[in-house]
Design a protein around this motif. Structure first.
Motif, short mmCIF file in Angstrom:
data_model
loop_
_atom_site.label_atom_id
_atom_site.label_comp_id
_atom_site.label_asym_id
_atom_site.label_seq_id
_atom_site.Cartn_x
_atom_site.Cartn_y
_atom_site.Cartn_z
N TYR A 226 -66.90 -45.69 -8.94
CA TYR A 226 -67.12 -44.49 -9.74
C TYR A 226 -68.55 -43.97 -9.66
O TYR A 226 -68.84 -42.89 -10.17
CB TYR A 226 -66.72 -44.75 -11.20
CG TYR A 226 -65.23 -44.95 -11.32
CD1 TYR A 226 -64.35 -43.87 -11.24
CD2 TYR A 226 -64.70 -46.23 -11.47
CE1 TYR A 226 -62.99 -44.06 -11.33
CE2 TYR A 226 -63.33 -46.42 -11.56
CZ TYR A 226 -62.48 -45.33 -11.49
OH TYR A 226 -61.13 -45.52 -11.56
N ASN B 270 -70.65 -41.49 -12.06
CA ASN B 270 -69.81 -41.20 -13.22
C ASN B 270 -69.47 -42.44 -14.04
O ASN B 270 -68.86 -42.32 -15.11
CB ASN B 270 -68.51 -40.54 -12.77
CG ASN B 270 -68.74 -39.15 -12.21
OD1 ASN B 270 -69.67 -38.46 -12.62
ND2 ASN B 270 -67.90 -38.74 -11.27
N LEU C 185 -70.90 -42.40 -17.58
CA LEU C 185 -70.25 -41.37 -18.39
C LEU C 185 -68.85 -41.80 -18.82
O LEU C 185 -68.44 -41.57 -19.97
CB LEU C 185 -70.19 -40.06 -17.59
CG LEU C 185 -69.72 -38.81 -18.35
CD1 LEU C 185 -70.67 -38.50 -19.50
CD2 LEU C 185 -69.63 -37.63 -17.39
N VAL D 83 -66.00 -35.67 -18.32
CA VAL D 83 -65.52 -36.69 -17.38
C VAL D 83 -64.48 -36.11 -16.44
O VAL D 83 -64.51 -36.37 -15.23
CB VAL D 83 -64.94 -37.89 -18.15
CG1 VAL D 83 -64.19 -38.83 -17.20
CG2 VAL D 83 -66.05 -38.66 -18.86
N ARG E 17 -66.33 -33.88 -13.85
CA ARG E 17 -67.09 -34.67 -12.88
C ARG E 17 -66.15 -35.39 -11.91
O ARG E 17 -66.45 -35.49 -10.71
CB ARG E 17 -67.95 -35.69 -13.62
CG ARG E 17 -69.10 -35.08 -14.39
CD ARG E 17 -70.28 -34.75 -13.49
NE ARG E 17 -71.42 -34.27 -14.26
CZ ARG E 17 -72.35 -35.05 -14.79
NH1 ARG E 17 -72.24 -36.36 -14.66
NH2 ARG E 17 -73.36 -34.52 -15.45
N THR E 18 -65.04 -35.91 -12.43
CA THR E 18 -64.10 -36.64 -11.58
C THR E 18 -63.48 -35.71 -10.54
O THR E 18 -63.34 -36.06 -9.36
CB THR E 18 -62.99 -37.28 -12.43
OG1 THR E 18 -63.59 -38.15 -13.40
CG2 THR E 18 -62.04 -38.09 -11.56
N ASP F 198 -65.98 -34.97 -7.79
CA ASP F 198 -66.13 -36.07 -6.85
C ASP F 198 -64.95 -36.17 -5.89
O ASP F 198 -65.10 -36.56 -4.73
CB ASP F 198 -66.29 -37.39 -7.60
CG ASP F 198 -67.70 -37.57 -8.13
OD1 ASP F 198 -68.53 -36.67 -7.91
OD2 ASP F 198 -67.97 -38.61 -8.76
#
Length: 474
Positions: free
Chosen positions: A268, A271, A274, A449, A452-453, A456
């Motif tokens: 991860y 992240n 977070l 979250v 951001r996920t 990515d």
């Protein structure tokens, strides 16, 4: 028109068919076994202590025993990589650990049942600590068993079934224990030690459900090739530096205790912190409110049998509906959307308890408040369990899930320890409003979250992420 209707019914039938799987039933019963001990060292114990004349501030501090759940990551590597003598040979590693924890739980709950908080509060605290430790150990292995029992698409259904069993047991450990205590001593104005001792002995007997399920369930077949290969590579490196016995011990410890955490942070990357922040705050509103719930009912003048009847009937029904509905929502809309919905519902429902505190004694209103609260908690927890399960990797599931679920409880339970002092200082209305307000920042964390996920997932892998499957340097 009939074809459309038939097609709609077929889709509904297909959606619910997943709940007929054998593994789902097993997780339902194991969820019951996991949920029963928690309330015996949480809200039910608070009720017992309050009736025994223990002051609210002491009850709040007493709840810190449940902080044991927040540190279960410390011994989770043993559950992940260590086989128990005899039990693991007969049942397998997961089921062997489950049976060990369940037998220890029965013994510790019986120890609580033979204690008297008025004469020897320390003795009761010791057995309560033993219950919390054994219960946390059982949680570690059941969580690993659940994650390893089925593929990713079934995890939402397994999480929902587990949640139904878990919440049902929590209600039985509260409403059921109160009903038994009220049956032994019907007079709500009289404290009876025997009534509470009888209730806890019955709860110890109900742990047999988990023991029987463990004995008749099937050990999951787990792919641990990567973890085993990493352990062998690390063992070779340690053998170059240390004697064989020392190298074997160090390589096992490194594989069991260090690699699971390195694996999580490598997968991860930026992240990870977070995600851990979201996990540590997600249930704060629910847990902080929960420690004072039964104390609040007592102070509002509700009798044991009234609280038991409301929780047993309406609370249980809405819990079942919420957990089942939550599982279907997660499967259809995805985890993050329902995670957001669950956090919102939990925060808002705490305001209903503030309104109850303004009204005072009102059975009809309390029935509505408890029903809505259980529905919201069922949806939120089903989504949260599915989310935590999705963060683990094969070979390290027990340790990683224990770390995540420990983080989930540590901060909220620490804050909850001050709940009694807060109520004494500011009253119930302000307390429930504050418990609601602290839940709203969680919504921002869920959105952040999720954003951001997704970023990515659409970005090229970093150098760190490309090395995730390589053997770590030591």
């Amino acid at each position: 028109m009939s074809l459309v209707k038939h097609s709609s019914l077929a889709r509904i039938k297909d959606a619910f068919s997943i709940y007929g799987h054998k593994r789902v039933l097993v997780l339902l019963l194991l969820g019951f076994s996991a949920g029963l001990p928690l309330m015996l060292v949480f809200s039910t114990l608070s009720f017992w202590l309050r009736q025994a004349g223990i002051d609210r501030t002491a009850i709040g501090y007493f709840s810190w025993i449940a902080l044991v759940y927040g540190f279960k990551w410390a011994w989770s590597p043993l559950v992940d990589r260590l086989s128990l003598p005899i039990l693991s040979d007969l049942l397998g590693r997961r089921r062997g650990w489950m049976l060990f924890a369940q037998v220890l739980l029965v013994s510790a709950i019986l120890g609580m049942s033979f204690s008297d908080p008025v004469k020897d509060l320390d003795r009761l605290a010791l057995f309560a600590f033993m219950v919390a430790f054994a219960s946390a150990t059982q949680d570690i292995v059941i969580d690993a068993f659940r994650i390893e029992s089925a593929h990713e698409k079934m995890q939402a259904a397994l999480a929902a079934a587990y949640q139904v069993g878990y919440r049902s047991a929590m209600i039985i450990a509260t409403a059921g224990a109160l009903t038994i205590a009220a049956w032994v001593e019907p007079n709500n104005q009289v404290y009876s030690l025997q009534s509470w001792q009888t209730a806890y002995m019955c709860m110890a007997g109900l742990m047999s459900i988990g023991i029987i399920t463990t004995l008749f369930s099937q050990e999951p077949n787990v792919e641990t090739k990567l973890a085993d290969e990493n352990e062998q590579e690390i063992k070779k490196k340690f053998n170059q530096r240390y004697p064989s016995a020392v190298a074997n011990t160090l390589s096992w410890f490194y594989t069991a205790s260090v690699l699971p955490f390195l694996d999580f942070f490598k997968r991860y990357g930026r992240n990870a912190i977070l995600i851990l922040l979201l996990i540590s705050c997600y249930r704060i509103s629910d847990i902080v409110m929960g420690i004072m719930a039964n104390v609040f009912y007592v102070d509002m003048g509700f009798a044991k049998d009234e609280i038991a009847a409301i929780s047993k009937i309406y609370g249980l029904i809405m819990t079942l509906v919420g957990a089942g509905f939550g599982g279907l929502l997660v499967a259809h809309f995805g985890t993050m959307k329902i995670l957001f919905l669950g956090a919102l519902l939990v925060a808002v429902t705490n305001l209903l308890f503030a309104y109850q505190a303004m009204v005072g004694y009102d059975v009809t209103l309390l029935t509505m408040v408890i029903s809505i609260d259980n529905l919201s908690a069922g949806i939120a927890t089903a989504a949260f369990i599915a989310y935590l399960s999705s963060l683990t990797s094969a070979g390290y599931s027990a340790t990683q899930y224990a770390l995540l679920s420990s983080i989930m409880l540590l901060f909220p339970k620490f804050i909850a320890g001050f709940s009694g002092a807060y109520v004494d200082a500011f009253g119930y209305i302000n307390f429930f409003i504050a418990a609601s307000i602290i839940g709203f920042p969680v919504l921002w964390l869920v959105l952040l979250v999720d954003k951001r996920t997704k970023q990515d997932m659409t970005s090229p892998p970093t150098q760190t992420q490309q090395k995730t499957n390589q053997t770590p340097q030591i």
